[in-house]
Design a protein around this motif. Structure first.
Motif, short mmCIF file in Angstrom:
data_model
loop_
_atom_site.label_atom_id
_atom_site.label_comp_id
_atom_site.label_asym_id
_atom_site.label_seq_id
_atom_site.Cartn_x
_atom_site.Cartn_y
_atom_site.Cartn_z
N VAL A 133 0.87 -1.18 0.00
CA VAL A 133 0.00 0.00 0.00
C VAL A 133 0.90 1.22 0.00
CG1 VAL A 133 -1.81 1.23 1.22
CG2 VAL A 133 -1.73 -1.26 1.34
N THR A 134 0.76 2.13 -1.00
CA THR A 134 1.59 3.31 -1.09
C THR A 134 0.74 4.56 -1.28
OG1 THR A 134 1.87 2.98 -3.47
CG2 THR A 134 3.60 2.13 -2.05
N GLY A 135 1.29 5.69 -0.86
CA GLY A 135 0.61 6.97 -1.00
C GLY A 135 1.44 8.07 -0.38
N ILE A 136 0.93 9.32 -0.44
CA ILE A 136 1.69 10.43 0.12
C ILE A 136 1.21 10.81 1.52
CG2 ILE A 136 2.28 11.39 -2.12
CD1 ILE A 136 0.15 13.53 -1.72
N ASP A 137 0.01 10.43 1.90
CA ASP A 137 -0.54 10.76 3.21
C ASP A 137 -0.31 9.61 4.18
OD1 ASP A 137 -1.95 11.68 5.38
OD2 ASP A 137 -3.85 11.95 4.32
N LYS A 138 0.52 9.82 5.20
CA LYS A 138 0.89 8.75 6.13
C LYS A 138 -0.33 8.18 6.85
CE LYS A 138 3.99 7.67 9.95
NZ LYS A 138 5.01 8.16 10.87
N GLN A 139 -1.23 9.04 7.28
CA GLN A 139 -2.41 8.59 8.01
C GLN A 139 -3.29 7.73 7.12
OE1 GLN A 139 -5.92 9.63 7.70
NE2 GLN A 139 -6.40 8.27 9.38
N LEU A 140 -3.50 8.15 5.87
CA LEU A 140 -4.37 7.41 4.96
C LEU A 140 -3.76 6.06 4.57
CD1 LEU A 140 -7.06 7.57 3.50
CD2 LEU A 140 -5.90 8.69 1.61
N VAL A 141 -2.45 6.01 4.37
CA VAL A 141 -1.77 4.75 4.05
C VAL A 141 -1.94 3.76 5.20
CG1 VAL A 141 0.49 3.66 3.67
CG2 VAL A 141 -0.12 5.72 2.42
N GLY A 142 -1.73 4.23 6.42
CA GLY A 142 -1.89 3.37 7.59
C GLY A 142 -3.32 2.90 7.78
N GLN A 143 -4.29 3.78 7.51
CA GLN A 143 -5.70 3.42 7.66
C GLN A 143 -6.12 2.37 6.63
OE1 GLN A 143 -7.88 4.55 10.16
NE2 GLN A 143 -8.99 2.81 9.34
N VAL A 144 -5.67 2.53 5.38
CA VAL A 144 -6.00 1.56 4.34
C VAL A 144 -5.39 0.20 4.67
CG1 VAL A 144 -5.60 0.97 1.91
CG2 VAL A 144 -6.39 3.24 2.53
N ALA A 145 -4.13 0.19 5.13
CA ALA A 145 -3.48 -1.07 5.50
C ALA A 145 -4.23 -1.74 6.66
CB ALA A 145 -2.03 -0.84 5.88
N ALA A 146 -4.69 -0.95 7.63
CA ALA A 146 -5.45 -1.50 8.75
C ALA A 146 -6.81 -2.03 8.30
CB ALA A 146 -5.63 -0.44 9.83
N ASP A 147 -7.44 -1.35 7.34
CA ASP A 147 -8.73 -1.82 6.81
C ASP A 147 -8.56 -3.16 6.08
OD1 ASP A 147 -10.00 0.40 7.80
OD2 ASP A 147 -10.07 1.47 5.87
N ILE A 148 -7.51 -3.29 5.28
CA ILE A 148 -7.26 -4.54 4.57
C ILE A 148 -6.97 -5.65 5.57
CG2 ILE A 148 -5.68 -5.73 3.00
CD1 ILE A 148 -5.40 -3.04 1.50
N ARG A 149 -6.16 -5.37 6.59
CA ARG A 149 -5.83 -6.36 7.62
C ARG A 149 -7.08 -6.80 8.38
NH1 ARG A 149 -4.72 -6.63 13.05
NH2 ARG A 149 -3.02 -8.01 13.69
N SER A 150 -8.03 -5.90 8.59
CA SER A 150 -9.23 -6.23 9.35
C SER A 150 -10.17 -7.19 8.61
CB SER A 150 -10.00 -4.96 9.71
OG SER A 150 -10.63 -4.41 8.56
N LYS A 151 -9.95 -7.41 7.32
CA LYS A 151 -10.79 -8.35 6.56
C LYS A 151 -10.57 -9.78 7.05
CE LYS A 151 -12.36 -5.07 4.01
NZ LYS A 151 -13.63 -4.46 4.36
N ARG A 152 -9.35 -10.10 7.51
CA ARG A 152 -9.05 -11.41 8.10
C ARG A 152 -7.81 -11.24 8.98
NH1 ARG A 152 -11.49 -16.37 9.07
NH2 ARG A 152 -11.84 -17.04 6.95
N PRO A 153 -7.99 -10.75 10.23
CA PRO A 153 -6.82 -10.58 11.11
C PRO A 153 -6.19 -11.92 11.44
CG PRO A 153 -8.84 -9.76 12.16
CD PRO A 153 -9.22 -10.33 10.84
N PRO A 154 -4.91 -11.96 11.73
CA PRO A 154 -4.26 -13.24 12.02
C PRO A 154 -4.80 -13.87 13.29
CG PRO A 154 -2.74 -11.41 12.35
CD PRO A 154 -3.98 -10.84 11.79
#
Length: 179
Positions: A133-154
């Motif tokens: 996941v890449t982008g220029i906004d640190k907060q948005l990159v982290g939020q998108v990565a957390a949203d994807i992870r929440s689809k099936r957390p380990p």
């Protein structure tokens, strides 16, 4: 005393910083970002370095001094280099793929999970089990990565699911059978 707030920010080539009303605008080769500047703080821009100065020693102003400098530094790094988060998928039959602009994941459910990336974020599937996941906004990159992870957390027994690349999953022992 804010040690973080007092530190200067060296601007890379082609990065401009301007203060407009209650915002600081940062423009660079990858795009443009803005961050709020709080009352009592001002931006001093000279010779390729930016420094935040405060007008008073009020407790609220001192507390926001370091925060504003950190947010400004994140904007400068974002428009010059960009931010990225890496995710890994673990599990038999689990995989991800790009379909147009959407991320389509098979995560052990009876259906495929489709994730649409917000504007300004790029999602790449490096292999079937690695997502970037890449982008220029640190907060948005982290939020998108957390949203994807929440689809099936380990999960803690076998570690199956989506995890960050540097995340360690502490595994639990399973049940033991009766004799």
């Amino acid at each position: 005393m804010s040690r973080i707030g007092k530190a200067e920010i060296k601007l890379p080539d082609k990065v401009e910083v301007k203060q407009e009303n209650a915002n600081i605008k940062v423009k660079g080769p990858r795009g443009e970002l803005s961050t709020p500047i709080f009352e009592g703080l001002s931006v001093k821009n000279e010779n390729g370095t930016v420094k935040l100065e405060r007008s008073s020693e009020d407790q609220k102003v001192v507390a926001l001094h370091g925060l504003t400098r950190a947010l400004l530094m994140n904007c400068v790094k974002g428009v010059s280099q960009g931010w990225e988060k890496n995710l890994e998928i673990t599990g038999v039959g689990y995989r991800a793929q790009k379909r147009g602009e959407d991320l389509v994941m098979s995560l052990g459910y009876s259906h495929e999970v489709v994730y649409k990336a917000p504007k300004g974020i790029q999602i790449d599937v490096l292999e079937q089990l690695k997502i970037k996941v890449t982008g220029i906004d640190k907060q948005l990159v982290g939020q998108v990565a957390a949203d994807i992870r929440s689809k099936r957390p380990p999960e803690p027994y076998k570690g199956k699911g989506i995890r960050y690349a540097n995340e360690f999953i502490k595994k639990k022992a399973g049940k033991t059978g009766k004799k």
